[in-house]
Every structure is written in C-alpha cells, then in structure tokens.
Write a protein that holds these residues in place. Structure first.
Motif, short mmCIF file in Angstrom:
data_model
loop_
_atom_site.label_atom_id
_atom_site.label_comp_id
_atom_site.label_asym_id
_atom_site.label_seq_id
_atom_site.Cartn_x
_atom_site.Cartn_y
_atom_site.Cartn_z
N MET A 1 0.85 -1.20 0.00
CA MET A 1 0.00 0.00 0.00
C MET A 1 0.88 1.25 0.00
N SER A 2 0.54 2.19 -0.87
CA SER A 2 1.33 3.41 -1.04
C SER A 2 1.25 4.31 0.19
N TRP A 3 2.37 5.02 0.47
CA TRP A 3 2.36 6.03 1.52
C TRP A 3 1.52 7.24 1.10
N ILE A 4 1.62 7.60 -0.17
CA ILE A 4 0.95 8.80 -0.67
C ILE A 4 -0.18 8.38 -1.59
N ARG A 5 -1.40 8.60 -1.16
CA ARG A 5 -2.55 8.21 -1.98
C ARG A 5 -3.03 9.40 -2.80
N GLU A 6 -3.28 9.14 -4.05
CA GLU A 6 -3.84 10.17 -4.93
C GLU A 6 -5.35 10.21 -4.72
N GLY A 7 -5.97 11.24 -5.24
CA GLY A 7 -7.42 11.30 -5.20
C GLY A 7 -7.94 12.47 -4.40
N GLU A 8 -9.04 13.02 -4.91
CA GLU A 8 -9.69 14.15 -4.24
C GLU A 8 -10.76 13.64 -3.28
N LEU A 9 -11.27 14.55 -2.48
CA LEU A 9 -12.40 14.24 -1.61
C LEU A 9 -13.66 14.13 -2.44
N ASN A 10 -14.67 13.40 -1.92
CA ASN A 10 -15.94 13.38 -2.64
C ASN A 10 -16.67 14.70 -2.42
N LEU A 11 -17.81 14.87 -3.08
CA LEU A 11 -18.49 16.17 -3.09
C LEU A 11 -18.83 16.65 -1.68
N ILE A 12 -19.45 15.78 -0.87
CA ILE A 12 -19.83 16.18 0.49
C ILE A 12 -18.60 16.51 1.32
N GLU A 13 -17.55 15.71 1.17
CA GLU A 13 -16.31 15.99 1.90
C GLU A 13 -15.70 17.31 1.47
N ARG A 14 -15.72 17.61 0.17
CA ARG A 14 -15.15 18.89 -0.32
C ARG A 14 -15.93 20.07 0.24
N ILE A 15 -17.25 19.96 0.24
CA ILE A 15 -18.08 21.05 0.78
C ILE A 15 -17.75 21.27 2.26
N SER A 16 -17.66 20.18 3.01
CA SER A 16 -17.35 20.27 4.43
C SER A 16 -15.95 20.85 4.65
N ALA A 17 -15.00 20.40 3.83
CA ALA A 17 -13.63 20.90 3.95
C ALA A 17 -13.56 22.40 3.68
N ASN A 18 -14.29 22.86 2.69
CA ASN A 18 -14.29 24.29 2.36
C ASN A 18 -14.91 25.13 3.48
N ILE A 19 -15.92 24.56 4.13
CA ILE A 19 -16.52 25.27 5.28
C ILE A 19 -15.51 25.38 6.41
N LEU A 20 -14.82 24.27 6.69
CA LEU A 20 -13.80 24.29 7.74
C LEU A 20 -12.69 25.28 7.41
N LYS A 21 -12.25 25.29 6.16
CA LYS A 21 -11.12 26.13 5.76
C LYS A 21 -11.45 27.62 5.78
N ALA A 22 -12.73 27.95 5.97
CA ALA A 22 -13.10 29.36 6.15
C ALA A 22 -12.66 29.87 7.52
N GLY A 23 -12.40 28.95 8.45
CA GLY A 23 -11.95 29.32 9.79
C GLY A 23 -10.47 29.04 9.94
N PRO A 24 -9.90 29.27 11.14
CA PRO A 24 -8.47 28.99 11.37
C PRO A 24 -8.20 27.50 11.27
N MET A 25 -7.21 27.14 10.48
CA MET A 25 -6.88 25.73 10.27
C MET A 25 -5.54 25.39 10.88
N PRO A 26 -5.44 24.22 11.49
CA PRO A 26 -4.12 23.79 11.99
C PRO A 26 -3.17 23.53 10.82
N LYS A 27 -1.96 23.98 10.95
CA LYS A 27 -0.94 23.72 9.92
C LYS A 27 -0.15 22.45 10.23
N HIS A 28 -0.14 22.06 11.50
CA HIS A 28 0.62 20.88 11.93
C HIS A 28 -0.26 20.07 12.87
N VAL A 29 -0.52 18.82 12.50
CA VAL A 29 -1.36 17.93 13.31
C VAL A 29 -0.55 16.70 13.69
#
Length: 333
Positions: A1-29
């Motif tokens: 199994m690859s360390w780096i997986r290609e692929g985008e988020l699905n539609l619902i995940e992208r919408i949710s991610a964009n909502i989250l990214k409107a606020g302060p986001m952690p740069k290091h987790v």
C-alpha cells in the motif's frame, strides 16, 4: 500500500472541507494512532494484520490532511516502551517497518512530485541496522522537499527526547561552544528531535485518554481525545477534531502568546543578571551608568546569539553525519 494516496475528496467531503477552511486551520497535526491490537481482536484477525490496517489508515489520513491544506503531520509509530512487548511482536513490527520504508523508497518520484519531506524522530540506534539504513535513505533523499512534512516518531518517547536534548546541551558546554548560562527553555526546544518543526497546533489521540509520553514538551496547548479505534478513523472524525480546535483557537493562541512573552522576559532577566555580574567584577567598584549597562547588555545578547547559532549548526552537522555514515556503511556492505 502506497504512503501517498492520490485522489480528491468526494463532493460532500469537499463542501465540508471548504466550510472548515473558512476558519483557522491547523498547519501541523500530530496523531497517536492507538487501537491496532484491539482492532485485530475485534475483527478476529492476526495481530500483524491489525498493524498493517493501521498503516493503511495512516496513508488515507495523509490524503485527507493534504486536501485540508495541513502541511505537516507527526505520527507516533513506535514507542520505546513497545520494546517491552513480546519479542515476536517486536520482530513483526520491525519487519513491517522495513517493508514500509522499502515501499517509501520505491515511491521517491511521487514524494518528489508532492514535495514530501520525511523525518524520523527517535533514537534510531535502538533499531536493527538494516532498518536504520533504510530510514537514512528516506530522510536524506527527501530532506530538500518543502511542500509538506511527515514526521514519524520511531523508537521514541518524549521523556527520552527531553533527556537527550539535555545531553546535547551538556555536550555543547563541554565542548566550549556554549556557556552554562546559555542553557534555557528556548535552547532546549532547539535541541529536541523536532527542532526543525513548529509545535503541533493539534494533537489527536484515538482510542484513549493518555498522551503516552508523546510530544509532551511540544503539545501543551492543544489535545483532542477521540474514542474511535485508529483503523476505524474517518474523515468526519478528523473534521470533528479540527472543529474543536477552531472553537478553542482564541484561547490556544492567547496561551501561546503569553508563554512566548514569558520566555522573552525570563531570557531578558537572565541576560541582565549576567551583565550585572560582569560589570561588578570589571567595574573597579564603580556602578555603571544606564548607557554602559545598555551597551553591555546588547553586546552580551549578540555574543550569546552567535554562540547558540554556531552550537546549533554544529549539532545539526553531527546529526547529518549520523545519516551519512549509515549510508556510507550501506554502500560498503
């Protein structure tokens, strides 16, 4: 199994991610990936398969982080305490680690494409020599990449890391590179394995409520505990943790700012004390005026910063030499 997986988020995940990214986001987790053995028992599978599933979840989580613009991830892969497990399980984990670092080296073009820098934090001398050499190849071959960073804590505990940082400062004093008065909280931070990374904005622990001796120095302001087993971790669990970070962002930043101010104040007072002692011994009994004290303070601060800079450069060269020596030995073998 690859360390780096290609692929985008699905539609619902992208919408949710964009909502989250409107606020302060952690740069290091940072992640404490707990639950491998319990997951294996739950699914009635071999223990090794549970660990393999854990790695697969890491690869998936790195993809989510990439799509959320989280630039740095630190994971707790193997604690020094894990050496206390049965020899059979330890051997299995070493074999799995070797397989995964071999796979990583096969993916160097993909790592370069995405600009992924791999760092391994811990006392690698505790590991089998062939695994040390594979790690050295991975670290050296990706050290110039600077788009995103993956820190793998292997043969690591935080207490050991802090103890090692104290030893590094003691070495600097013994070598005459720094003075005992140069030792400080800030310098200790620069001597940690994680000195090249900013402190994590968010620490996520799955399947438990303990820090398990992980990044104790670096994560005093932001931890989230989630009950889900690591293999069952989902994009939505990550979103929940980020949301908690956002809800507490103001208080987290305030605490960090206060800590930085306190550090600066403590360092200034320490510098003033050193300068006052120096002037007392070299002032022929006469009190120094304000101008002379200020000039002496500026001179002392400049000299201290130069000493520390040269010491940290020597320390980094020593760490680089460790990896280079491993690679040289691998070539000779």
């Amino acid at each position: 199994m690859s360390w780096i997986r290609e692929g985008e988020l699905n539609l619902i995940e992208r919408i949710s991610a964009n909502i989250l990214k409107a606020g302060p986001m952690p740069k290091h987790v940072a992640f404490i990936m707990d639950g491998n053995r319990r997951f294996a028992r739950k699914k009635q599978m071999e223990r090794q398969e549970g660990h393999m599933q854990g790695f697969n979840k890491l690869a998936e989580t790195l993809r989510w982080c990439k799509n959320l613009n989280i630039q740095e991830v630190t994971v707790y892969a193997f604690s020094i305490e894990n050496f206390k497990r049965s020899q059979n399980e330890v051997d299995e984990l070493m074999v799995l680690a070797k397989q995964k670092f071999e796979k990583l080296l096969e993916e160097r073009e993909n790592l370069e494409k995405h600009g992924v820098c791999i760092r391994v934090l811990g006392d690698l001398n505790m590991l089998p020599l062939d695994l040390q050499q594979l790690i050295a190849k991975a670290v050296v071959s990706t050290k110039t990449h600077n788009k995103c960073f993956l820190n793998v804590c292997f043969a690591y505990t935080s207490r050991y890391e802090i103890t090692n940082a104290v030893r590094e400062m003691a070495w600097g004093v013994e070598q005459g590179q720094i003075k005992a008065s140069d030792v400080s909280e800030a310098l200790l931070s620069e001597c940690l394995y994680s000195n090249n990374s900013p402190n994590p904005d968010l620490l996520i622990r799955t399947s438990g409520v303990r820090l398990s001796d992980f990044l104790l120095w670096q994560t005093s302001h932001s931890s989230v505990f989630q009950s889900v087993l690591w293999q069952e971790y989902s994009f939505w669990n990550l979103c929940e943790a980020i949301l908690q970070y956002q809800l507490n962002h103001t208080s987290i930043q305030k605490a960090r700012d206060l800590h930085r101010e306190h550090q600066a104040f403590v360092q200034l007072e320490a510098d003033r004390a050193c300068v006052a002692e120096h002037l007392q011994h070299h002032g022929n009994g006469k009190p120094a005026d304000a101008r002379r004290r200020q000039e002496a303070l500026q001179h002392y601060t400049t000299c201290r910063e130069e000493r520390i800079h040269d010491f940290l450069e020597a320390l980094q060269n020593r760490r680089d030499s460790y990896y280079n020596d491993l690679l040289s030995d691998a070539v000779v073998a």
